[in-house]
Design an enzyme around this catalytic site. Structure first.
Site, PDB file in Angstrom:
ATOM      1  N   GLU A 253      -0.009  70.097  20.325  1.00  0.00           N
ATOM      2  CA  GLU A 253       0.585  71.431  20.234  1.00  0.00           C
ATOM      3  C   GLU A 253       1.146  71.912  21.577  1.00  0.00           C
ATOM      4  O   GLU A 253       2.037  72.755  21.620  1.00  0.00           O
ATOM      5  CB  GLU A 253      -0.440  72.443  19.722  1.00  0.00           C
ATOM      6  CG  GLU A 253      -0.806  72.281  18.252  1.00  0.00           C
ATOM      7  CD  GLU A 253      -1.742  71.114  17.955  1.00  0.00           C
ATOM      8  OE1 GLU A 253      -2.401  70.613  18.894  1.00  0.00           O
ATOM      9  OE2 GLU A 253      -1.796  70.673  16.788  1.00  0.00           O
ATOM     10  N   ASN A 254       0.644  71.359  22.685  1.00  0.00           N
ATOM     11  CA  ASN A 254       1.139  71.772  24.005  1.00  0.00           C
ATOM     12  C   ASN A 254       2.607  71.377  24.233  1.00  0.00           C
ATOM     13  O   ASN A 254       3.276  71.925  25.107  1.00  0.00           O
ATOM     14  CB  ASN A 254       0.266  71.199  25.133  1.00  0.00           C
ATOM     15  CG  ASN A 254      -1.096  71.858  25.245  1.00  0.00           C
ATOM     16  OD1 ASN A 254      -2.071  71.215  25.671  1.00  0.00           O
ATOM     17  ND2 ASN A 254      -1.228  73.123  24.872  1.00  0.00           N
TER      18      ASN A 254
ATOM     19  N   ARG B 135      -4.236  81.465  33.095  1.00  0.00           N
ATOM     20  CA  ARG B 135      -4.831  82.763  33.443  1.00  0.00           C
ATOM     21  C   ARG B 135      -5.291  82.789  34.895  1.00  0.00           C
ATOM     22  O   ARG B 135      -5.167  83.791  35.586  1.00  0.00           O
ATOM     23  CB  ARG B 135      -5.998  83.077  32.490  1.00  0.00           C
ATOM     24  CG  ARG B 135      -5.544  83.674  31.168  1.00  0.00           C
ATOM     25  CD  ARG B 135      -6.613  83.576  30.128  1.00  0.00           C
ATOM     26  NE  ARG B 135      -6.694  82.223  29.575  1.00  0.00           N
ATOM     27  CZ  ARG B 135      -7.665  81.791  28.788  1.00  0.00           C
ATOM     28  NH1 ARG B 135      -8.663  82.602  28.495  1.00  0.00           N
ATOM     29  NH2 ARG B 135      -7.631  80.576  28.307  1.00  0.00           N
TER      30      ARG B 135
ATOM     31  N   ASP C 260      -9.721  74.525  29.917  1.00  0.00           N
ATOM     32  CA  ASP C 260      -8.814  75.628  29.570  1.00  0.00           C
ATOM     33  C   ASP C 260      -8.876  76.749  30.607  1.00  0.00           C
ATOM     34  O   ASP C 260      -9.895  76.960  31.250  1.00  0.00           O
ATOM     35  CB  ASP C 260      -9.204  76.170  28.176  1.00  0.00           C
ATOM     36  CG  ASP C 260      -8.085  77.010  27.576  1.00  0.00           C
ATOM     37  OD1 ASP C 260      -6.933  76.918  28.045  1.00  0.00           O
ATOM     38  OD2 ASP C 260      -8.369  77.775  26.630  1.00  0.00           O
TER      39      ASP C 260
ATOM     40  N   GLU D   4     -23.394  69.478  20.401  1.00  0.00           N
ATOM     41  CA  GLU D   4     -23.804  70.803  20.857  1.00  0.00           C
ATOM     42  C   GLU D   4     -22.604  71.417  21.576  1.00  0.00           C
ATOM     43  O   GLU D   4     -21.958  70.767  22.404  1.00  0.00           O
ATOM     44  CB  GLU D   4     -24.995  70.696  21.830  1.00  0.00           C
ATOM     45  CG  GLU D   4     -26.253  70.138  21.200  1.00  0.00           C
ATOM     46  CD  GLU D   4     -26.794  71.027  20.081  1.00  0.00           C
ATOM     47  OE1 GLU D   4     -26.623  72.264  20.159  1.00  0.00           O
ATOM     48  OE2 GLU D   4     -27.359  70.482  19.114  1.00  0.00           O
TER      49      GLU D   4
ATOM     50  N   ARG E 145     -13.037  78.309  20.514  1.00  0.00           N
ATOM     51  CA  ARG E 145     -12.398  77.507  19.468  1.00  0.00           C
ATOM     52  C   ARG E 145     -12.260  76.066  19.918  1.00  0.00           C
ATOM     53  O   ARG E 145     -12.443  75.732  21.083  1.00  0.00           O
ATOM     54  CB  ARG E 145     -11.043  78.104  19.063  1.00  0.00           C
ATOM     55  CG  ARG E 145     -10.068  78.281  20.179  1.00  0.00           C
ATOM     56  CD  ARG E 145      -8.709  78.780  19.677  1.00  0.00           C
ATOM     57  NE  ARG E 145      -7.860  79.139  20.795  1.00  0.00           N
ATOM     58  CZ  ARG E 145      -7.738  80.377  21.288  1.00  0.00           C
ATOM     59  NH1 ARG E 145      -8.372  81.383  20.729  1.00  0.00           N
ATOM     60  NH2 ARG E 145      -6.962  80.616  22.325  1.00  0.00           N
ATOM     61  N   ILE E 146     -11.899  75.242  18.958  1.00  0.00           N
ATOM     62  CA  ILE E 146     -11.891  73.795  19.178  1.00  0.00           C
ATOM     63  C   ILE E 146     -10.475  73.265  19.445  1.00  0.00           C
ATOM     64  O   ILE E 146     -10.309  72.201  20.035  1.00  0.00           O
ATOM     65  CB  ILE E 146     -12.516  73.074  17.936  1.00  0.00           C
ATOM     66  CG1 ILE E 146     -13.959  73.571  17.692  1.00  0.00           C
ATOM     67  CG2 ILE E 146     -12.518  71.566  18.078  1.00  0.00           C
ATOM     68  CD1 ILE E 146     -14.926  73.343  18.833  1.00  0.00           C
ATOM     69  N   SER E 147      -9.456  74.020  19.007  1.00  0.00           N
ATOM     70  CA  SER E 147      -8.063  73.651  19.275  1.00  0.00           C
ATOM     71  C   SER E 147      -7.729  72.176  18.971  1.00  0.00           C
ATOM     72  O   SER E 147      -7.129  71.482  19.802  1.00  0.00           O
ATOM     73  CB  SER E 147      -7.684  73.997  20.720  1.00  0.00           C
ATOM     74  OG  SER E 147      -7.901  75.355  20.984  1.00  0.00           O
TER      75      SER E 147
ATOM     76  N   ARG F 108       5.099  74.261  24.348  1.00  0.00           N
ATOM     77  CA  ARG F 108       5.191  75.211  25.473  1.00  0.00           C
ATOM     78  C   ARG F 108       6.602  75.155  26.065  1.00  0.00           C
ATOM     79  O   ARG F 108       7.360  74.215  25.772  1.00  0.00           O
ATOM     80  CB  ARG F 108       4.159  74.834  26.537  1.00  0.00           C
ATOM     81  CG  ARG F 108       2.752  75.114  26.055  1.00  0.00           C
ATOM     82  CD  ARG F 108       1.754  75.030  27.166  1.00  0.00           C
ATOM     83  NE  ARG F 108       0.432  75.373  26.659  1.00  0.00           N
ATOM     84  CZ  ARG F 108      -0.627  75.591  27.406  1.00  0.00           C
ATOM     85  NH1 ARG F 108      -0.533  75.515  28.714  1.00  0.00           N
ATOM     86  NH2 ARG F 108      -1.784  75.901  26.870  1.00  0.00           N
TER      87      ARG F 108
HETATM   88  C1  IPE Z   1      -6.423  73.251  24.435  1.00  0.00           C
HETATM   89  O1  IPE Z   1      -6.053  74.348  25.182  1.00  0.00           O
HETATM   90  C2  IPE Z   1      -5.736  72.025  24.926  1.00  0.00           C
HETATM   91  C3  IPE Z   1      -6.085  71.604  26.278  1.00  0.00           C
HETATM   92  C4  IPE Z   1      -7.033  72.104  27.024  1.00  0.00           C
HETATM   93  C5  IPE Z   1      -5.321  70.499  26.797  1.00  0.00           C
HETATM   94  P1  IPE Z   1      -4.899  75.356  24.687  1.00  0.00           P
HETATM   95  O2  IPE Z   1      -4.801  76.421  25.712  1.00  0.00           O
HETATM   96  O3  IPE Z   1      -3.681  74.593  24.373  1.00  0.00           O
HETATM   97  O4  IPE Z   1      -5.529  75.898  23.329  1.00  0.00           O
HETATM   98  P2  IPE Z   1      -5.242  77.247  22.543  1.00  0.00           P
HETATM   99  O5  IPE Z   1      -3.768  77.308  22.295  1.00  0.00           O
HETATM  100  O6  IPE Z   1      -5.698  78.374  23.392  1.00  0.00           O
HETATM  101  O7  IPE Z   1      -6.047  77.128  21.295  1.00  0.00           O
HETATM  102  C1  IPE Z   2      -5.345  74.444  30.098  1.00  0.00           C
HETATM  103  O1  IPE Z   2      -4.947  75.651  30.644  1.00  0.00           O
HETATM  104  C2  IPE Z   2      -4.415  73.304  30.440  1.00  0.00           C
HETATM  105  C3  IPE Z   2      -3.552  72.871  29.325  1.00  0.00           C
HETATM  106  C4  IPE Z   2      -3.612  73.287  28.110  1.00  0.00           C
HETATM  107  C5  IPE Z   2      -2.537  71.878  29.656  1.00  0.00           C
HETATM  108  P1  IPE Z   2      -3.892  76.590  29.935  1.00  0.00           P
HETATM  109  O2  IPE Z   2      -2.541  76.217  30.426  1.00  0.00           O
HETATM  110  O3  IPE Z   2      -4.061  76.565  28.485  1.00  0.00           O
HETATM  111  O4  IPE Z   2      -4.290  78.021  30.530  1.00  0.00           O
HETATM  112  P2  IPE Z   2      -4.437  79.380  29.733  1.00  0.00           P
HETATM  113  O5  IPE Z   2      -5.317  79.120  28.564  1.00  0.00           O
HETATM  114  O6  IPE Z   2      -3.060  79.792  29.325  1.00  0.00           O
HETATM  115  O7  IPE Z   2      -5.059  80.317  30.715  1.00  0.00           O
HETATM  116 MG    MG Z   3      -5.205  77.615  27.200  1.00  0.00          MG
END
Ligand code: IPE
Ligand code: IPE
Ligand code: MG
Length: 248
Positions: A69-70, A26, A22, A209, A196-198, A73
C-alpha cells in the site's frame, strides 16, 4: 541501575520478533521537517534494533520497511524511500558482517526499482553465511498479497496434477508462503501508537503477542526492544487452553 536488558530471562526468549516500524513522518513533522527526514533517521533505529536483538540471541527479526500500500504514497516519497534503501543497505552491510547477521527479504521484490533490487540481492548474497540472526526485510510486502499468491500456486499445482487437493492442510499451505523457512513470530511490536496490523503477516501472527508503544520509530533504541521482550515474558500464552493446563 538495572536496565531492561538485565530483566530478560535469556532461557525464554522469543525466537522471532516482527516489527512494524511506524512514525517516521510524524517524527519529522514534529521537527518541522519533510517526511523523508524521518525516514533517514529511522535507519539508526534499525541498526540499534538489529544489534540489540542479535546481542541477546534472537534468531529472526522481521522488519516491515515498505508495504504494498505504500506504493500509493506521493511519488517523491516513494522515490526517496527507494533511494534511502539502496544507500542504507550499502552502508549497513558492515553492521551485518560485524554482528554475524544474515539479510533476507520477503515481498514482491520484482516490483522494486532495478538498483534497489540489485543492492538488496548483493547484500543478501554477501551475508548468506552469517549464522547468528536472520534479519528479514518486508519490502513491497503485504499479507493479502502473500496469501493470494500462495493460493494461486496451490491451484496451479492442482491443475498440473502435482498436488492432490485432499492433502491441502495448514502445514502444506504454510509451505507455499514466503515465510516458509521461518518460525511464526512470538512477538509483534508496532511503534507510533497505532493499534493496527496494516496487512502484515496475518497468517503468521495468529498466536503472536502484540506489543504497542507510543514511541515513534526514529526514537526506538535497544532498551525499547528489551522492554518489549520483558513485557512479552510476563504474558501467559495459552493457545486456547486453560491457564491451569499451561502452568508448568
Ligand atoms: C505500515 O505502516 C507499513 C510499514 C511500517 C512499512 P503505514 O504507516 O503504511 O500503515 P498505516 O497506513 O498507518 O496503516
Ligand atoms: C513508517 O513511517 C515508514 C514507512 C511506512 C515506510 P511512516 O512514513 O508511516 O510515518 P507516519 O506514520 O506517517 O508518521
Ligand atoms: Mg505510518
Amino acid at each position: 541501575m538495572t536496565t531492561w536488558k538485565d530483566k530478560i530471562d535469556l532461557d525464554r526468549l522469543p525466537k522471532h520478533i516482527a516489527i512494524i516500524m511506524d512514525g517516521n513522518g510524524r517524527w519529522a513533522k514534529q521537527r518541522g521537517k519533510l517526511r523523508t527526514f524521518g525516514h533517514s533517521h529511522g535507519v539508526k533505529a534499525v541498526r540499534e534494533t538489529a544489534e540489540a536483538a542479535a546481542e541477546i540471541g534472537i534468531r529472526f527479526l522481521t522488519l516491515y520497511a515498505f508495504s504494498t500500500e505504500n506504493w500509493n504514497r506521493p511519488q517523491s516519497e516513494v522515490n526517496a524511500l527507494m533511494k534511502l534503501l539502496v544507500k542504507t543497505i550499502h552502508r549497513e552491510t558492515k553492521t551485518l558482517h560485524d554482528n554475524d547477521i544474515r539479510l533476507l527479504a520477503i515481498g514482491d521484490l520484482d516490483s522494486l526499482p532495478d538498483v534497489t533490487y540489485r543492492e538488496l540481492n548483493d547484500a543478501i548474497k554477501e551475508t548468506s553465511d552469517h549464522k547468528r540472526m536472520s534479519m528479514i526485510l518486508a519490502l513491497s510486502y503485504s499479507s493479502r498479497w502473500e496469501i493470494t499468491q500462495a493460493a494461486r500456486k496451490i491451484a496451479l499445482a492442482v491443475n498440473e496434477n502435482k498436488l492432490d487437493p485432499n492433502t491441502i492442510d495448514q502445514k502444506l499451505f504454510e509451505s507455499y508462503l514466503i515465510t516458509r523457512n521461518f518460525p511464526d513470530p512470538e512477538l509483534l511490536i508496532r511503534t507510533s501508537g497505532e493499534y493496527r496490523i496494516s496487512n502484515y503477516l496475518l497468517w503468521q501472527i495468529a498466536y503472536s503477542e502484540l506489543y504497542f508503544t507510543p514511541k515513534l520509530w526514529p526514537d526506538f533504541r535497544k532498551e525499547d526492544l528489551y522492554e518489549a521482550i520483558v513485557d512479552f515474558q510476563k504474558r501467559e500464552r495459552r493457545f486456547g487452553k486453560t491457564s491451569e493446563q499451561v502452568i508448568r
